[in-house]
Design a protein around this motif. Structure first.
Motif, PDB file in Angstrom:
ATOM      1  N   LYS A  46       0.881  -1.286  -0.160  1.00  0.00           N
ATOM      2  CA  LYS A  46      -0.022  -0.149  -0.061  1.00  0.00           C
ATOM      3  C   LYS A  46       0.985   1.303   0.076  1.00  0.00           C
ATOM      4  CE  LYS A  46      -2.425   1.544   3.780  1.00  0.00           C
ATOM      5  NZ  LYS A  46      -2.246   2.848   4.030  1.00  0.00           N
ATOM      6  N   ASP A 200      -6.463   6.301  -0.095  1.00  0.00           N
ATOM      7  CA  ASP A 200      -6.477   6.597   1.301  1.00  0.00           C
ATOM      8  C   ASP A 200      -7.486   7.407   1.493  1.00  0.00           C
ATOM      9  OD1 ASP A 200      -5.080   4.124   2.131  1.00  0.00           O
ATOM     10  OD2 ASP A 200      -3.526   5.159   3.099  1.00  0.00           O
ATOM     11  N   LYS A 215     -10.213   3.103   0.226  1.00  0.00           N
ATOM     12  CA  LYS A 215     -10.017   2.880   1.480  1.00  0.00           C
ATOM     13  C   LYS A 215     -11.385   2.033   2.096  1.00  0.00           C
ATOM     14  CE  LYS A 215      -8.570   4.423   5.565  1.00  0.00           C
ATOM     15  NZ  LYS A 215      -7.714   5.474   6.337  1.00  0.00           N
ATOM     16  N   PHE A 218     -10.998  -1.559   2.706  1.00  0.00           N
ATOM     17  CA  PHE A 218     -10.798  -2.107   3.942  1.00  0.00           C
ATOM     18  C   PHE A 218     -11.546  -1.788   5.272  1.00  0.00           C
ATOM     19  CE2 PHE A 218      -8.406  -0.621   7.901  1.00  0.00           C
ATOM     20  CZ  PHE A 218      -7.696  -1.717   8.105  1.00  0.00           C
ATOM     21  N   LEU A 225      -7.632  -4.629  -0.759  1.00  0.00           N
ATOM     22  CA  LEU A 225      -7.310  -3.265  -0.694  1.00  0.00           C
ATOM     23  C   LEU A 225      -6.139  -3.021  -1.883  1.00  0.00           C
ATOM     24  CD1 LEU A 225      -8.287  -0.544   0.405  1.00  0.00           C
ATOM     25  CD2 LEU A 225      -6.249  -0.592   1.886  1.00  0.00           C
TER      26      LEU A 225
END
Ligand code: UDP
Length: 253
Positions: A46, A200, A215, A218, A225
């Motif tokens: 990530k 994010d 995001k 997640f 993700l």
């Protein structure tokens, strides 16, 4: 070799002292958090993806005259940035209702908003980053009226830029958050986009299928993700198309 000085460690990034005064090195971690860090995980790759994506967006913003903190990307996980005085506000821009707006006002997720809506949240983890009004911001001295006007103008430019590049690759920009910092040039202060712009801090939905590429994958346990972020990067041409995410992410409780 001398160890460099760590200045700050946040949930997804670390800031180190930079090579010259007025600079910092921003390191992107693989850590993911949600719901004010109640949910935690480590998503392999990530940090690498967000480093590349944030570089791509900030570089593009610079090219259209929107000032940002980015100086240059240094390697897979790090970028050289200008040191700024962060204004303690999260600036959220919304084009479509989702997340906390939908919850707070009972507007169904996915409802197009009649105009972009800007919200400010006071950056304070202990308080859960509460929504604040311009009245609060000015009364408590977090920013002046002129700063607020500049922040709104910056946020709307970022929104137009990001909406356009996402639309071009079949993605709807639902909402996003930016942070803004002050830099001093002689006696003059200038506001610039700081922190990061990445999946994010954005909500990104595939235009055709509605698939979430941010995001929320997640937050809401919707799948892999890193696959979602890789898809965003691939569509934007930020990664070569033959690069796929091979290591499966694992949650750490
Ligand atoms: N956001 C963020 N950091 C935060 C809070 C929100 O990057 O601490 C982003 C979030 O990813 C979304 C937008 O800001 O793109 C609006 O988030 P919202 O207020 O709906 O909050 P959430 O539902 O994420 O709690």
């Amino acid at each position: 070799m001398a160890r460099r000085k760590k200045l700050y460690e946040g949930k997804a990034k670390i800031l180190y002292e930079g090579p010259e005064p007025g600079t910092l090195v921003q390191y992107f971690k693989d850590d993911a958090t949600a719901y004010n860090a109640e949910k935690k995980g480590v998503i392999d790759g990530k940090g690498v993806l967000n480093n590349r994506l944030s570089e791509y967006f900030m570089k593009g913003l610079g090219q259209i005259g929107v000032p940002t903190h980015l100086i240059k990307r240094l390697n897979m996980r790090e970028q050289l940035i200008r040191s700024v005085e962060i204004i303690p506000l999260e600036v959220v821009v919304r084009n479509t209702a989702a997340g906390s707006l939908s919850k707070r006002l009972g507007i169904a997720e996915g409802t197009a908003l009649p105009r972009p809506i800007i919200e400010f949240c006071y950056k304070d983890d202990a308080l859960g980053d509460p929504l604040v009004s311009e009245e609060h911001i000015i009364a408590f001295g977090w920013a002046a009226q002129q700063d607020l006007d500049d922040m709104v103008a910056l946020a709307l430019r970022v929104n137009d830029f990001m909406s356009g590049i996402m639309m071009a690759v079949g993605i709807r920009l639902i909402d996003f958050k930016i942070e803004i910092g002050r830099v001093w040039e002689g006696d003059f202060q200038r506001l610039i986009v700081a922190d990061e712009i990445s999946p994010d801090s954005c909500r990104l939905w595939d235009i055709e299928t509605g698939r979430k590429l941010d995001k929320d994958v997640f937050r809401r346990d919707l799948g892999d993700l890193a696959d979602a972020y890789t898809e965003v990067a691939r569509r934007l041409g930020v990664l070569p198309s033959n690069v796929t995410h091979t290591v499966k992410p694992h949650l750490i409780n």
